[in-house]
Design an enzyme around this catalytic site. Sequence first.
Site, PDB file in Angstrom:
ATOM      1  N   ASP A 155       0.816  -1.221   0.000  1.00  0.00           N
ATOM      2  CA  ASP A 155       0.000   0.000   0.000  1.00  0.00           C
ATOM      3  C   ASP A 155       0.849   1.271   0.000  1.00  0.00           C
ATOM      4  O   ASP A 155       0.494   2.276   0.627  1.00  0.00           O
ATOM      5  CB  ASP A 155      -0.989   0.007   1.192  1.00  0.00           C
ATOM      6  CG  ASP A 155      -1.784  -1.274   1.243  1.00  0.00           C
ATOM      7  OD1 ASP A 155      -2.191  -1.750   0.174  1.00  0.00           O
ATOM      8  OD2 ASP A 155      -1.978  -1.823   2.345  1.00  0.00           O
ATOM      9  N   HIS A 176      -4.726  -2.685  -5.347  1.00  0.00           N
ATOM     10  CA  HIS A 176      -4.076  -1.490  -5.877  1.00  0.00           C
ATOM     11  C   HIS A 176      -5.135  -0.477  -6.252  1.00  0.00           C
ATOM     12  O   HIS A 176      -6.099  -0.806  -6.940  1.00  0.00           O
ATOM     13  CB  HIS A 176      -3.251  -1.822  -7.123  1.00  0.00           C
ATOM     14  CG  HIS A 176      -2.159  -2.820  -6.871  1.00  0.00           C
ATOM     15  ND1 HIS A 176      -1.068  -2.522  -6.107  1.00  0.00           N
ATOM     16  CD2 HIS A 176      -2.010  -4.098  -7.252  1.00  0.00           C
ATOM     17  CE1 HIS A 176      -0.284  -3.591  -6.041  1.00  0.00           C
ATOM     18  NE2 HIS A 176      -0.844  -4.563  -6.723  1.00  0.00           N
TER      19      HIS A 176
HETATM   20  P1  GTP Z   1      -0.576  -0.166  -3.581  1.00  0.00           P
HETATM   21  O1  GTP Z   1      -1.140  -1.376  -2.920  1.00  0.00           O
HETATM   22  O2  GTP Z   1       0.862   0.076  -3.316  1.00  0.00           O
HETATM   23  O3  GTP Z   1      -0.963  -0.043  -5.018  1.00  0.00           O
HETATM   24  O4  GTP Z   1      -1.222   1.072  -2.848  1.00  0.00           O
HETATM   25  P2  GTP Z   1      -2.730   1.205  -2.735  1.00  0.00           P
HETATM   26  O5  GTP Z   1      -3.246   1.551  -4.074  1.00  0.00           O
HETATM   27  O6  GTP Z   1      -3.285   0.015  -2.027  1.00  0.00           O
HETATM   28  O7  GTP Z   1      -2.881   2.379  -1.771  1.00  0.00           O
HETATM   29  P3  GTP Z   1      -4.291   2.892  -1.242  1.00  0.00           P
HETATM   30  O8  GTP Z   1      -5.368   1.931  -1.383  1.00  0.00           O
HETATM   31  O9  GTP Z   1      -4.007   3.436   0.085  1.00  0.00           O
HETATM   32  O10 GTP Z   1      -4.592   4.009  -2.265  1.00  0.00           O
HETATM   33  C1  GTP Z   1      -3.849   5.081  -2.302  1.00  0.00           C
HETATM   34  C2  GTP Z   1      -4.781   6.231  -2.623  1.00  0.00           C
HETATM   35  O11 GTP Z   1      -3.985   7.377  -2.581  1.00  0.00           O
HETATM   36  C3  GTP Z   1      -5.336   6.111  -4.018  1.00  0.00           C
HETATM   37  O12 GTP Z   1      -6.594   6.690  -4.077  1.00  0.00           O
HETATM   38  C4  GTP Z   1      -4.315   6.885  -4.847  1.00  0.00           C
HETATM   39  O13 GTP Z   1      -4.865   7.467  -5.984  1.00  0.00           O
HETATM   40  C5  GTP Z   1      -3.915   7.951  -3.853  1.00  0.00           C
HETATM   41  N1  GTP Z   1      -2.536   8.421  -4.031  1.00  0.00           N
HETATM   42  C6  GTP Z   1      -1.495   7.795  -4.651  1.00  0.00           C
HETATM   43  N2  GTP Z   1      -0.394   8.594  -4.606  1.00  0.00           N
HETATM   44  C7  GTP Z   1      -0.762   9.706  -3.938  1.00  0.00           C
HETATM   45  C8  GTP Z   1      -0.068  10.905  -3.567  1.00  0.00           C
HETATM   46  O14 GTP Z   1       1.108  11.102  -3.859  1.00  0.00           O
HETATM   47  N3  GTP Z   1      -0.769  11.828  -2.851  1.00  0.00           N
HETATM   48  C9  GTP Z   1      -2.075  11.655  -2.492  1.00  0.00           C
HETATM   49  N4  GTP Z   1      -2.667  12.622  -1.800  1.00  0.00           N
HETATM   50  N5  GTP Z   1      -2.760  10.541  -2.845  1.00  0.00           N
HETATM   51  C10 GTP Z   1      -2.108   9.597  -3.546  1.00  0.00           C
HETATM   52  P1  IMP Z   2      -1.957 -13.006   3.337  1.00  0.00           P
HETATM   53  O1  IMP Z   2      -1.020 -12.615   2.261  1.00  0.00           O
HETATM   54  O2  IMP Z   2      -3.407 -12.809   2.960  1.00  0.00           O
HETATM   55  O3  IMP Z   2      -1.680 -14.378   3.858  1.00  0.00           O
HETATM   56  O4  IMP Z   2      -1.717 -12.032   4.571  1.00  0.00           O
HETATM   57  C1  IMP Z   2      -0.516 -12.067   5.336  1.00  0.00           C
HETATM   58  C2  IMP Z   2      -0.144 -10.655   5.779  1.00  0.00           C
HETATM   59  O5  IMP Z   2       0.211  -9.891   4.638  1.00  0.00           O
HETATM   60  C3  IMP Z   2      -1.269  -9.890   6.463  1.00  0.00           C
HETATM   61  O6  IMP Z   2      -0.687  -9.044   7.435  1.00  0.00           O
HETATM   62  C4  IMP Z   2      -1.861  -9.046   5.347  1.00  0.00           C
HETATM   63  O7  IMP Z   2      -2.486  -7.904   5.827  1.00  0.00           O
HETATM   64  C5  IMP Z   2      -0.596  -8.709   4.557  1.00  0.00           C
HETATM   65  N1  IMP Z   2      -0.817  -8.409   3.130  1.00  0.00           N
HETATM   66  C6  IMP Z   2      -0.911  -9.301   2.106  1.00  0.00           C
HETATM   67  N2  IMP Z   2      -1.072  -8.661   0.940  1.00  0.00           N
HETATM   68  C7  IMP Z   2      -1.044  -7.335   1.218  1.00  0.00           C
HETATM   69  C8  IMP Z   2      -1.126  -6.153   0.408  1.00  0.00           C
HETATM   70  O8  IMP Z   2      -1.250  -6.177  -0.817  1.00  0.00           O
HETATM   71  N3  IMP Z   2      -1.057  -4.971   1.080  1.00  0.00           N
HETATM   72  C9  IMP Z   2      -0.904  -4.900   2.425  1.00  0.00           C
HETATM   73  N4  IMP Z   2      -0.806  -5.977   3.218  1.00  0.00           N
HETATM   74  C10 IMP Z   2      -0.883  -7.188   2.618  1.00  0.00           C
HETATM   75 MG    MG Z   3      -2.626  -1.962  -1.736  1.00  0.00          MG
END
Ligand code: GTP
Ligand code: IMP
Ligand code: MG
Length: 340
Positions: A13, A43
């Site tokens: 994340d 993502h």
């Molecule tokens: P990954 O698992 O690494 O892909 O991250 P994620 O997509 O799970 O992160 P999350 O669900 O927390 O989503 C991130 C949110 O923040 C999304 O809505 C993105 O569009 C947004 N975001 C990404 N980069 C930035 C940034 O630099 N600044 C801000 N304010 N928001 C961002």
């Molecule tokens: P599992 O991969 O579902 O077995 O989860 C094992 C650990 O990895 C837990 O702590 C989950 O929250 C973490 N985890 C697995 N995939 C992700 C991911 O994409 N983002 C954040 N945590 C993850």
């Molecule tokens: Mg993520």
Amino acid sequence: MTCNILVGGAWGDEGKGKCITYLCNNDKPDIIARAGVGPNAGHSVEFNGEKYGLRLTPSGFVHTGAKLMIGAGVLVNPDVLFKEFEDLKKYNVKERMCVDPRCAIISNDHMERDKSSEHLAKKIGSTGSGCGPANSDRVLRTIDLAQDIPELEGYITDVSLACNETLDEGGDVFIEGSQGFALSLYYGSYPYVTSKDTTASTFAADVGVGPTKVDEVINVFKSYISRVGEGPFPTEMSQKEAEDHGWEEYGVVTGRRRRIGYFDMDLAKESCRINGATQIALTCVDKLYPDCARTQDYSDLSVESKAFIEDIQSATGVPVTIISTGPDLNDTIDLRKELL
Ligand code: GTP
Ligand code: IMP
Ligand code: MG
């Protein structure tokens, strides 16, 4: 001919979704190949004012000229994949998707075992997506492969062959890692980790590209850290402190509240070393330094944010080439031409 791998620098994340979308939309690779564990990933992609939460489809799908591939090392849940085909209909994802015949398949039984296991669901805090039990059956060599599933027949492609042929013909391949360095089965905080290694070398193996073919490893860090699930977290802060900073977050797959902490330079150094990182992408700089929100030029960043970026570069020895200052793709400072 370029083969780039993007990896998560911490506990997942980190904003990989946004970075991948930016890089693929900008560089237009021929193949975007998903590596990593499987549909435990979530993502977030924001593109043209719409928001998508992806678990298996490569986040680079917005570049409609690319073939989308899922490498042999990735666990596939066909229901998750088919739902994403529906959600992403206007991007022709279904028509561009290729699944390696050697991908292992997650069944309902794997999900049940994940959710009902005291150890996985409670102690480790797994996502319940069936990945742990499925990788365990894979090691026991009892799991079905994509080549055994009639519904996947139309998508079956030798992903390793396709990626290597594209590179040999002078094309570009972008490999998307998932999860993050600190969740690695080998290098993370065992046993509070995922069911596989999550570093660049494994991501290359997931899609069947050898290490000599890889040009760049882009390591993504968020300007603060989040972690879902149990396990040690040295820079963790209280929920109240996270709220005061405006850093409250919820997971894409599970909806669970994420634990939040400060940027961890020791973790960043180790993560860059073991991944062999050649570049760093730093996201959410605007959340650490609100005066940098939507900044699109390096010279317009505040003195404090530049000092933070320079600290990361000098500690890790890796250039920060991509700086993200907001969710929109335009909110990105791309220093690759200057620094590489
Ligand atoms: P990954 O698992 O690494 O892909 O991250 P994620 O997509 O799970 O992160 P999350 O669900 O927390 O989503 C991130 C949110 O923040 C999304 O809505 C993105 O569009 C947004 N975001 C990404 N980069 C930035 C940034 O630099 N600044 C801000 N304010 N928001 C961002
Ligand atoms: P599992 O991969 O579902 O077995 O989860 C094992 C650990 O990895 C837990 O702590 C989950 O929250 C973490 N985890 C697995 N995939 C992700 C991911 O994409 N983002 C954040 N945590 C993850
Ligand atoms: Mg993520």
